[in-house]
Enzyme design. Structure first.
Site, short mmCIF file in Angstrom:
data_model
loop_
_atom_site.label_atom_id
_atom_site.label_comp_id
_atom_site.label_asym_id
_atom_site.label_seq_id
_atom_site.Cartn_x
_atom_site.Cartn_y
_atom_site.Cartn_z
N TYR A 99 8.62 -29.32 -13.33
CA TYR A 99 8.61 -30.09 -14.59
C TYR A 99 9.86 -29.52 -15.37
O TYR A 99 10.96 -30.26 -15.95
CB TYR A 99 7.39 -29.80 -15.43
CG TYR A 99 7.71 -30.51 -16.97
CD1 TYR A 99 8.03 -31.88 -17.08
CD2 TYR A 99 7.72 -29.41 -18.11
CE1 TYR A 99 8.00 -32.29 -18.38
CE2 TYR A 99 8.04 -29.90 -19.27
CZ TYR A 99 8.13 -31.30 -19.33
OH TYR A 99 8.21 -32.08 -20.99
N THR A 156 12.85 -29.90 -23.14
CA THR A 156 11.61 -29.04 -23.22
C THR A 156 11.82 -27.57 -23.50
O THR A 156 12.85 -27.09 -22.77
CB THR A 156 10.63 -29.32 -22.01
OG1 THR A 156 9.46 -28.45 -22.06
CG2 THR A 156 11.32 -29.15 -20.72
N1 LIG Z 1 3.84 -33.28 -24.38
C1 LIG Z 1 4.71 -32.16 -24.51
O1 LIG Z 1 3.76 -31.22 -24.52
C2 LIG Z 1 5.87 -31.99 -24.48
C3 LIG Z 1 6.30 -30.56 -24.58
C4 LIG Z 1 7.57 -30.29 -24.56
C5 LIG Z 1 8.49 -31.36 -24.21
N2 LIG Z 1 8.15 -32.51 -24.30
C6 LIG Z 1 9.22 -33.87 -24.10
O2 LIG Z 1 8.94 -34.72 -25.37
C7 LIG Z 1 9.12 -36.00 -24.92
C8 LIG Z 1 8.21 -36.85 -25.12
O3 LIG Z 1 7.10 -36.42 -24.91
P1 LIG Z 1 5.63 -37.10 -24.97
O4 LIG Z 1 4.62 -36.01 -25.24
O5 LIG Z 1 5.65 -38.06 -25.88
O6 LIG Z 1 5.22 -37.73 -23.64
P2 LIG Z 1 4.21 -38.81 -22.97
O7 LIG Z 1 3.16 -38.96 -23.98
O8 LIG Z 1 3.75 -38.61 -21.60
O9 LIG Z 1 5.25 -40.24 -22.89
C9 LIG Z 1 6.04 -40.34 -22.00
C10 LIG Z 1 6.24 -41.78 -21.90
O10 LIG Z 1 7.00 -41.95 -20.73
C11 LIG Z 1 6.57 -43.16 -20.00
N3 LIG Z 1 7.34 -43.27 -18.75
C12 LIG Z 1 7.14 -42.64 -17.61
N4 LIG Z 1 7.75 -43.01 -16.67
C13 LIG Z 1 8.71 -43.81 -17.08
C14 LIG Z 1 9.62 -44.65 -16.36
N5 LIG Z 1 10.16 -44.36 -15.24
N6 LIG Z 1 10.51 -45.54 -17.35
C15 LIG Z 1 9.96 -45.54 -18.56
N7 LIG Z 1 9.05 -44.84 -19.16
C16 LIG Z 1 8.33 -43.91 -18.55
C17 LIG Z 1 5.08 -42.82 -20.08
O11 LIG Z 1 4.38 -44.19 -19.33
P3 LIG Z 1 3.19 -43.74 -18.64
O12 LIG Z 1 2.03 -43.02 -19.44
O13 LIG Z 1 2.82 -45.17 -18.56
O14 LIG Z 1 3.48 -43.08 -17.41
C18 LIG Z 1 4.80 -42.60 -21.31
O15 LIG Z 1 4.74 -43.61 -22.04
C19 LIG Z 1 9.51 -35.87 -23.30
O16 LIG Z 1 10.81 -35.81 -23.03
C20 LIG Z 1 8.74 -34.70 -22.87
O17 LIG Z 1 9.61 -33.95 -21.85
C21 LIG Z 1 6.72 -32.92 -24.51
#
Ligand SMILES: NC(=O)c1ccc[n+]([C@@H]2O[C@H](COP(=O)([O-])OP(=O)(O)OC[C@H]3O[C@@H](n4cnc5c(N)ncnc54)[C@H](OP(=O)(O)O)[C@@H]3O)[C@@H](O)[C@H]2O)c1
Length: 291
Positions: free
Chosen positions: A126, A102
């Protein structure tokens, strides 16, 4: 190429599954926490040993930035320890791993777009736990790609675009922060970037290291909202829209501090892997069409 995908039902995971389905190059072993909890080290070891993937893509994360402030243990387990276990398992299996991180590893004091080697200084839990996850991957597995992204939106899950479209339709006025700058990123573009890396890795490419992939045009949350509401109106998804007011960070106190400037430079990703920054405005049009 057999990809072990963690966090498969999140925004990035869902986009990656959808893209890979249309390609004969990839077989995706899609797992969410019910299939593979990345915080369970033995489960990670066993799963990798049993399924024998060619590469791991870690899209699992604790992404609730404010909640993480009071869920330090859980955020550490998912964002720091999980990537460590995955990287160890990849090392044992002698396979590479693509890990996603991130823009919130930065403190926002830069005055020009962050390059991947700029020193990290996270402001909140985070960002801190995501930084620990990055370091664990770097120190455990030589054959890694870490891709930092930002302000992710898509047709899947809950995200800023969906929230603003809803609030824009419900409210008469909407105050949105105008003094934090970053780069909105379409999860589908990030998924395509990851699959492009996978394909090149299969072809023998070894440009391991840390990269940035995010939107090509920086904006503020206020600017992003203006674009969302305009597109919502243009597509008839909103009949009328709230009056949009610019507010300051201090006017909208949240548990987690955020960088005021987290614009990232994606040029090294383009040079090494031929992947351009996300055209988030075109993607926004597409995503709103799908909602
Ligand atoms: N979203 C943003 O704005 C943003 C910004 C910067 C970077 N990122 C990075 O981009 C990546 C993808 O983000 P995203 O937006 O796709 O995130 P997301 O929609 O929150 O998806 C994360 C997934 O990880 C699952 N998860 C949580 N705990 C877990 C565990 N212990 N084992 C296996 N799976 C687990 C969640 O399941 P549940 O939902 O059921 O908990 C969810 O399906 C991440 O690395 C994030 O840090 C995101």
């Amino acid at each position: 190429m057999k990809i072990l995908l963690t966090g498969a039902n999140g925004q990035l995971g869902s986009c990656l599954q959808a893209l890979a389905k249309n390609s004969s190059l990839f077989t995706v072993i899609a797992t969410d926490y019910k299939d593979l909890d990345i915080t369970n080290q033995q489960a990670v070891i066993d799963f990798v040993a049993n399924t024998k993937p060619d590469i791991i893509v870690n899209a699992a994360a604790h992404t609730a930035v404010d909640k993480a402030q009071s869920e330090v243990e859980l955020a550490t387990a998912i964002n720091a320890k999980g990537p460590n276990y995955l990287a160890k398992a990849a090392n044992t299996a002698a396979i590479p791993m693509i890990h996603v991180s991130t823009d919130y590893v930065f403190d926002g004091t830069a005055t020009q777009p962050y390059l991947p080697n700029y020193p990290a200084k996270p402001l909140g839990v985070y960002g801190e736990t995501k930084w620990q996850g990055e370091e664990a991957v770097r120190n455990t597995l030589a054959e890694h790609i870490i891709i930092r992204t930002a302000w992710v939106f898509s047709e899947y899950g809950n995200n800023f675009v969906k929230t603003m479209l809803r609030l824009g339709g419900e409210r008469e006025e909407l105050g949105v922060i105008a003094d934090q700058y970053g780069c909105p990123t379409y999860a589908g573009d990030l998924a395509a970037a990851i699959l492009a890396c996978c394909e090149q890795i299969k072809g023998g490419k070894t440009a391991w290291g840390s990269y940035h992939h995010c939107g090509d045009l920086p904006t503020s949350w206020h600017g992003f909202t203006r674009a969302i509401l305009a597109e919502g109106l243009a597509q008839g998804k909103l009949s009328n829209s709230a009056k949009l007011n610019a507010i300051k960070t201090e006017d909208y106190p949240l548990p987690a501090p955020r960088p005021s400037y987290s614009v990232m430079d994606c040029s090294t990703m383009q040079k090494a892997w031929g992947v351009a920054a996300s055209d988030w405005r075109a993607a926004l049009t597409k995503v709103i069409t799908l909602l």
